[in-house]
Structures are given as structure tokens and as C-alpha cells.
Enzyme design. Structure first.
Site, PDB file in Angstrom:
ATOM      1  N   TYR A 279      -1.849  -0.890  10.435  1.00 58.20           N
ATOM      2  CA  TYR A 279      -1.863  -1.043   8.979  1.00 58.20           C
ATOM      3  C   TYR A 279      -0.594  -0.475   8.343  1.00 58.20           C
ATOM      4  O   TYR A 279       0.092  -1.160   7.574  1.00 58.20           O
ATOM      5  CB  TYR A 279      -3.095  -0.356   8.406  1.00 58.20           C
ATOM      6  CG  TYR A 279      -3.293  -0.597   6.932  1.00 58.20           C
ATOM      7  CD1 TYR A 279      -3.879  -1.776   6.487  1.00 58.20           C
ATOM      8  CD2 TYR A 279      -2.914   0.347   5.991  1.00 58.20           C
ATOM      9  CE1 TYR A 279      -4.066  -2.005   5.129  1.00 58.20           C
ATOM     10  CE2 TYR A 279      -3.091   0.129   4.645  1.00 58.20           C
ATOM     11  CZ  TYR A 279      -3.676  -1.049   4.207  1.00 58.20           C
ATOM     12  OH  TYR A 279      -3.849  -1.271   2.866  1.00 58.20           O
TER      13      TYR A 279
ATOM     14  N   SER B 190       0.844  -1.202   0.000  1.00 57.25           N
ATOM     15  CA  SER B 190       0.000   0.000   0.000  1.00 57.25           C
ATOM     16  C   SER B 190       0.872   1.242   0.000  1.00 57.25           C
ATOM     17  O   SER B 190       2.020   1.221   0.476  1.00 57.25           O
ATOM     18  CB  SER B 190      -0.889   0.009   1.251  1.00 57.25           C
ATOM     19  OG  SER B 190      -1.588   1.231   1.376  1.00 57.25           O
TER      20      SER B 190
END
Length: 257
Positions: free
Chosen positions: A149, A136
Site C-alpha cells: 500500500y 494517501s
């Protein structure tokens, strides 16, 4: 061509399976939801591919090795492994919970290393193969309210960089895919105004597959967001970033891939 896609029962994984099926590929798909796994396997067959559904998650090494053994028995090995399975949730450090980190890392990092152990020996032995991991743009800076995350994706990027260097000369390609916002189950839970340059899943997956096929080291998109994150946000002095990031409104929702 033979490809494995983890986390293929929805979103990015499902769309990747369908786009590759339309090329006539053999597609092994993993997932924890049996009904959805059956649905995506049927959709792969209907799109012109050959499906191999593998029920189960990525956090148990024994399950992963059993899945790969079934792939080898059916097809003899893999040309591509797309390690897509991932989770994410919002957590502010004022309400710190270690369990959130353990859960996130177990899937986002542990699931990848389990599959690397399973597939790399055969790819190295055959002198070819591509491993693509969905990371990501959140890997490039510690985003507020997103410690588990962001940390898991930063760990993935470092892991893949090290692995890529170690595998030079073996014929095995390692691709790190860092998308921005792509419509999926995760992003459906977010406020649309908090997701700049969000892409439809079909277009986002085309960007991913094009980059993987080209063997690029890092695939990042869409360019306005990736440029802002990689070349502006990631290079800000720490005190400037801290001041700016601290103004971001807290949103108690999962964040996207």
C-alpha cells in the site's frame, strides 16, 4: 460540469458522487459491483445530478477506453476526472508475497495510468480539465506491515508530480489528494484505536472537493495528522524512524485510503 469518479460504488467515491450531484453535475461512476453501481446511479439522479453508470474495473486498459468512449458519446468529454479506485491490505515482510504487490499496484497505480491515457489527450486539446487522484498520507513514509500500500501510494505521488510538471501551460490541473483516515469500507475493518483523527466520510469528502476545486497541488488532511506525517514523521532520520516504526503493533487488517 462533467465529472468521472472511479471506484464510486462505496465510501469516498460514492459520497463524492452524491455531493457533486447535489450541485447538479453530470456524474459518470465506475465500479465492479453491478448492484451497487445501479444504487449509486439512482442516488445521483435523486440528488439532482445526471448519472452515467459504467460497469467494470480500472485495471484493464480496453475497459477503461470503452468507458471513456461512452462518456464522450454521452457528454463530449470531461471537466473533472477523480481517480479514486484503490485497494489495500496488510502484509508483513516476514510473510512476503509478490502477488500482494502485483494486485495492489495493478489497481492503485495501473488503474490511474490507464485513465490518464484515456482522458489526458482530450483535456490537453480542449485546454482545460482537472485530474484528481486519491493517494494517501501513507505515501510519505514506508509504514510497517503496509509495504504494498505505502509503495503504491508513493509511486502515485511521484507519478502525479511528474505529470503535473509536464502539463504546465496546457490548462490541465493535476491534484494529488492525500487523506488521513476517513470512514469507509476499508477503515471499518480496522481497530478504531489505530486510526487517529478519523473523519466522517461527509466531512472528509468536503475537504477533498474543496481542495480539488481550488486547484491545489496537494490536498492533505486532517491537519493534525497530515502535519505530523508530512513535516515530522517524513523528516525523521532513517535510523530514528526505523526504531519507532518497529514498535507499531502488527495488525492483520487492510489499511485505509
Amino acid at each position: 460540469m462533467r465529472v468521472l469518479i472511479t471506484g464510486a460504488t462505496s465510501g469516498l467515491g460514492r459520497e463524492m458522487a452524491l455531493q457533486l450531484a447535489r450541485r447538479g453535475w453530470r456524474v459518470a461512476v465506475t465500479g465492479r459491483r453491478e448492484d451497487r453501481l445501479k444504487e449509486v446511479a439512482a442516488a445521483v439522479e435523486a440528488a439532482g445530478g445526471k448519472a452515467l453508470p459504467l460497469l467494470g474495473g480500472v485495471t484493464d486498459l480496453a475497459v477503461v477506453k470503452d468507458h471513456y468512449a461512452r462518456v464522450k458519446q454521452a457528454w463530449g468529454g470531461l471537466d473533472w476526472a477523480i481517480l479514486n479506485a484503490g485497494v489495500g491490505e496488510s502484509m508483513n515482510a516476514k510473510e512476503f508475497k509478490a502477488d500482494s504487490y502485483h494486485w495492489t499496484f495493478a489497481t492503485n497505480v495501473g488503474g490511474v495510468v490507464n485513465w490518464l491515457e484515456a482522458v489526458l489527450p482530450d483535456m490537453i486539446a480542449q485546454g482545460s480539465g482537472t485530474v484528481a487522484v486519491i493517494s494517501s498520507l501513507a505515501a510519505f513514509r514506508g509504514l510497517p506491515n503496509s509495504g504494498p500500500y505505502s509503495a503504491s501510494k508513493a509511486a502515485l505521488n511521484s507519478l502525479l508530480e511528474s505529470t503535473r510538471v509536464d502539463l504546465r501551460g496546457t490548462g490541465v490541473t493535476v491534484v494529488t489528494v492525500c487523506p488521513g483516515f476517513v470512514k469507509s469500507e476499508l477503515t471499518d475493518r480496522n481497530d478504531a484505536s489505530s486510526m487517529p483523527f478519523i473523519m466522517e466520510v461527509e466531512a472528509g469528502v468536503r475537504c477533498m472537493l474543496d481542495g480539488i476545486e481550488a486547484g491545489r497541488r496537494i490536498v492533505h488532511f486532517p491537519w493534525p495528522l497530515s502535519f505530523s506525517v508530512k513535516y515530522v514523521l517524513a523528516r525523521l532520520p532513517g535510523f530514528v524512524y526505523d526504531a519507532l516504526a518497529g514498535r507499531i503493533k502488527r495488525v492483520k487488517k487492510p489499511i485505509p485510503r
